[in-house]
Design a protein around this motif. Structure first.
Motif, PDB file in Angstrom:
ATOM      1  N   VAL A 199      11.700 -14.145  10.354  1.00 40.04           N
ATOM      2  CA  VAL A 199      10.517 -13.370   9.964  1.00 40.04           C
ATOM      3  C   VAL A 199      10.715 -12.195   9.063  1.00 40.04           C
ATOM      4  N   LEU A 200      11.944 -11.626   9.503  1.00 41.73           N
ATOM      5  CA  LEU A 200      12.464 -10.510   8.368  1.00 41.73           C
ATOM      6  C   LEU A 200      12.925 -10.864   7.000  1.00 41.73           C
ATOM      7  N   TRP A 201      13.428 -12.143   6.974  1.00 43.72           N
ATOM      8  CA  TRP A 201      13.537 -12.680   5.642  1.00 43.72           C
ATOM      9  C   TRP A 201      12.297 -12.960   4.835  1.00 43.72           C
ATOM     10  N   ILE A 202      11.395 -13.697   5.415  1.00 44.80           N
ATOM     11  CA  ILE A 202      10.078 -13.933   4.714  1.00 44.80           C
ATOM     12  C   ILE A 202       9.464 -12.663   4.382  1.00 44.80           C
ATOM     13  N   GLN A 211       8.168  -8.208   0.017  1.00 41.07           N
ATOM     14  CA  GLN A 211       8.278  -7.162  -0.250  1.00 41.07           C
ATOM     15  C   GLN A 211       8.995  -6.947  -1.681  1.00 41.07           C
ATOM     16  N   THR A 212       9.883  -7.732  -1.857  1.00 39.56           N
ATOM     17  CA  THR A 212      10.610  -7.784  -3.283  1.00 39.56           C
ATOM     18  C   THR A 212       9.704  -8.373  -4.239  1.00 39.56           C
ATOM     19  N   CYS A 256       6.591  -8.241  -4.507  1.00 42.21           N
ATOM     20  CA  CYS A 256       5.453  -7.180  -4.706  1.00 42.21           C
ATOM     21  C   CYS A 256       6.334  -6.050  -5.395  1.00 42.21           C
ATOM     22  N   THR A 257       7.433  -5.901  -5.287  1.00 43.34           N
ATOM     23  CA  THR A 257       8.125  -4.924  -5.956  1.00 43.34           C
ATOM     24  C   THR A 257       8.394  -5.218  -7.608  1.00 43.34           C
ATOM     25  N   TYR A 258       8.978  -6.298  -7.926  1.00 42.54           N
ATOM     26  CA  TYR A 258       9.314  -6.751  -8.985  1.00 42.54           C
ATOM     27  C   TYR A 258       8.615  -7.266  -9.763  1.00 42.54           C
ATOM     28  N   MET A 259       7.313  -8.163  -9.201  1.00 45.25           N
ATOM     29  CA  MET A 259       6.443  -9.001  -9.899  1.00 45.25           C
ATOM     30  C   MET A 259       4.878  -8.499  -9.364  1.00 45.25           C
ATOM     31  N   PRO A 260       4.475  -7.186  -9.540  1.00 46.07           N
ATOM     32  CA  PRO A 260       3.519  -6.783  -9.072  1.00 46.07           C
ATOM     33  C   PRO A 260       2.115  -7.307  -9.939  1.00 46.07           C
ATOM     34  N   GLN A 261       2.309  -7.638 -10.915  1.00 46.55           N
ATOM     35  CA  GLN A 261       1.227  -8.327 -11.849  1.00 46.55           C
ATOM     36  C   GLN A 261       0.876  -9.540 -11.288  1.00 46.55           C
ATOM     37  N   HIS A 262       1.612 -10.445 -10.452  1.00 51.16           N
ATOM     38  CA  HIS A 262       0.969 -11.396 -10.018  1.00 51.16           C
ATOM     39  C   HIS A 262       0.131 -11.234  -8.850  1.00 51.16           C
ATOM     40  N   VAL A 322      -8.099 -10.023 -11.107  1.00 48.34           N
ATOM     41  CA  VAL A 322      -8.649  -9.882 -12.572  1.00 48.34           C
ATOM     42  C   VAL A 322     -10.075  -9.176 -12.348  1.00 48.34           C
ATOM     43  N   ASN A 323     -10.832  -9.095 -11.328  1.00 46.60           N
ATOM     44  CA  ASN A 323     -12.219  -8.562 -11.411  1.00 46.60           C
ATOM     45  C   ASN A 323     -12.074  -7.096 -10.528  1.00 46.60           C
ATOM     46  N   TYR A 324     -10.649  -6.684 -10.638  1.00 44.29           N
ATOM     47  CA  TYR A 324     -10.513  -5.434 -10.119  1.00 44.29           C
ATOM     48  C   TYR A 324     -10.137  -4.466 -11.092  1.00 44.29           C
ATOM     49  N   ASN A 325     -10.608  -3.144 -10.914  1.00 37.18           N
ATOM     50  CA  ASN A 325     -10.218  -2.047 -11.867  1.00 37.18           C
ATOM     51  C   ASN A 325      -8.803  -1.798 -11.564  1.00 37.18           C
ATOM     52  N   ALA A 326      -8.242  -0.725 -12.426  1.00 37.05           N
ATOM     53  CA  ALA A 326      -6.780  -0.372 -12.301  1.00 37.05           C
ATOM     54  C   ALA A 326      -6.475   0.235 -11.111  1.00 37.05           C
ATOM     55  N   THR A 327      -7.503   1.215 -10.659  1.00 36.47           N
ATOM     56  CA  THR A 327      -7.341   1.736  -9.337  1.00 36.47           C
ATOM     57  C   THR A 327      -7.336   0.893  -8.017  1.00 36.47           C
ATOM     58  N   GLY A 328      -8.060   0.023  -7.974  1.00 37.38           N
ATOM     59  CA  GLY A 328      -8.057  -0.875  -7.253  1.00 37.38           C
ATOM     60  C   GLY A 328      -7.164  -1.688  -6.892  1.00 37.38           C
ATOM     61  N   ASN A 329      -6.410  -2.359  -7.908  1.00 39.95           N
ATOM     62  CA  ASN A 329      -5.192  -2.938  -8.034  1.00 39.95           C
ATOM     63  C   ASN A 329      -3.990  -2.113  -7.583  1.00 39.95           C
ATOM     64  N   CYS A 330      -4.068  -0.789  -7.867  1.00 45.64           N
ATOM     65  CA  CYS A 330      -3.108   0.021  -7.395  1.00 45.64           C
ATOM     66  C   CYS A 330      -2.919   0.317  -5.809  1.00 45.64           C
ATOM     67  N   TYR A 331      -4.235   0.428  -5.352  1.00 47.45           N
ATOM     68  CA  TYR A 331      -4.496   0.512  -3.888  1.00 47.45           C
ATOM     69  C   TYR A 331      -3.997  -0.565  -3.061  1.00 47.45           C
ATOM     70  N   ALA A 332      -4.410  -1.772  -3.980  1.00 51.55           N
ATOM     71  CA  ALA A 332      -4.151  -3.189  -3.326  1.00 51.55           C
ATOM     72  C   ALA A 332      -2.599  -3.519  -3.023  1.00 51.55           C
ATOM     73  N   LEU A 333      -1.908  -2.846  -4.045  1.00 51.31           N
ATOM     74  CA  LEU A 333      -0.543  -2.864  -3.851  1.00 51.31           C
ATOM     75  C   LEU A 333       0.110  -2.055  -2.909  1.00 51.31           C
ATOM     76  N   ILE A 334      -0.465  -0.826  -3.038  1.00 47.50           N
ATOM     77  CA  ILE A 334       0.191   0.260  -1.664  1.00 47.50           C
ATOM     78  C   ILE A 334      -0.162  -0.407  -0.370  1.00 47.50           C
ATOM     79  N   ASN A 335      -1.384  -1.011  -0.460  1.00 48.40           N
ATOM     80  CA  ASN A 335      -1.871  -1.568   0.885  1.00 48.40           C
ATOM     81  C   ASN A 335      -0.970  -2.671   1.393  1.00 48.40           C
ATOM     82  N   ILE A 336      -0.603  -3.581   0.674  1.00 47.75           N
ATOM     83  CA  ILE A 336       0.101  -4.831   1.260  1.00 47.75           C
ATOM     84  C   ILE A 336       1.613  -4.376   1.355  1.00 47.75           C
ATOM     85  N   ARG A 337       2.036  -3.523   0.643  1.00 52.11           N
ATOM     86  CA  ARG A 337       3.465  -3.042   0.842  1.00 52.11           C
ATOM     87  C   ARG A 337       3.552  -2.212   2.249  1.00 52.11           C
TER      88      ARG A 337
END
Length: 318
Positions: A50-53, A58-59, A61-67, A71-86
């Protein structure tokens, strides 16, 4: 929960075993919980897997956040989504590691709870497990539809679903187990309150009253020390994350509907329902964890002491 079959408690423990936590050999007939070498190896395998997965997510999300952008989110929404999943990833790693490191304490607490549940009758039939499982299924369907409508990359949708699905199932089952333990304590306190009241009214021998009173005090100590020691450090990060992820519903609403992404009335209404339900399962966990089970009220109803104890106190006071 029934006295001999342990009802939903057995189902909770089996589900947690499938998730890789609280893996013990449990003898329900003797109410004995032991950690065997085979269970220790399986628990360690689950931990590293589980820790490996999660660390790979996390890696990613850190190195390829654009993936992970929508598309239908604004910049603020995408920033918050990344913070949330991390944040969800870090909290899950913390909880999973804590459960493994402190597994001996949970084994002792579980053994005590099994004995209390067997000794006291609980007439209430709990349906918390079914409610949590239903919320889990609806949550995954809602997330899958929401990310698809927000035009997330097809390869990133499974990452979102696994991260939030595994975390919600783990945290939810721990909260349900905590509430189940509280109900066992409540049933035991009511049972000993009745015994102590009957002993005082029938003027039973002091020795029997003392034994019941000693067991009653041990349950109170269990409420204030063991339960808080095992679940206090777990509920703290769970509560913190729920408070962080609660605004994700309004963010989804603002970033999609209020930006004019869906103009057709029926699609607007459907996406509105999706955004409304977005954070509801997590909020339900918080309400369940913070809800009262009348344990404190039952503890405050401390029975009057035995007449022999009252006479001794009066003699010493004079």
């Amino acid at each position: 929960m029934r006295m001999h079959s342990f009802g939903e408690l057995r189902t909770h423990l089996r589900t947690l075993r499938l998730l890789g936590v609280l893996r013990f050999h449990i003898d329900y007939d003797k109410c004995v919980v032991s950690s065997t070498p085979s269970e220790e190896r399986v628990a360690r395998f689950y931990l590293w897997g589980v820790l490996w997965i999660l660390l790979n997510i996390q890696t990613y999300c850190t190195y390829m956040p654009q993936h992970l952008f929508m598309v239908n989110y604004n910049a603020t929404g995408n920033c918050y989504a990344l913070i949330n999943i991390r944040t969800c990833n870090v909290i899950t790693v913390l909880i999973y590691t804590m459960l493994y490191v402190r597994r001996c304490r949970y084994a002792r607490l579980l053994e005590t709870m099994l004995r209390l549940n067997r000794a006291s009758r609980d007439p209430q039939s709990s349906s918390l497990y079914g409610i949590h499982l239903t919320l889990f299924v609806l949550c995954m369907i809602n997330y899958g539809h929401g990310y698809w409508r927000a035009q997330v990359r097809p390869t990133s949708i499974p990452i979102y679903l696994f991260q939030y699905g595994f975390s919600y199932m783990l945290m939810g089952q721990l909260v349900v187990l905590f509430v189940s333990f509280q109900r066992i304590l409540l049933s035991s306190l009511r049972c000993y309150n009745r015994k102590l009241l009957e002993s005082r009214q029938l003027s039973r021998e002091f020795r029997q009253f003392y034994e019941d009173f000693r067991d009653y005090n041990q349950i109170i100590r269990l409420c204030h020390e063991d339960i808080n020691d095992c679940f206090g450090l777990l509920l703290l990060p769970i509560t913190g994350y729920v408070l962080v992820t609660t605004p994700s519903g309004p963010f989804y609403l603002i970033s999609t509907l209020f930006e004019g992404r869906f103009r057709m009335p029926w699609r607007f209404a459907f996406m509105f329902l999706t955004s409304i339900f977005w954070s509801m399962p997590w909020v339900a966990l918080l309400v369940l964890a913070m809800g009262t089970t009348n344990v404190q009220r039952e503890v405050s109803r401390r029975p009057l002491p035995h007449p022999l104890i009252s006479n001794q106190h009066s003699y010493l006071a004079n």
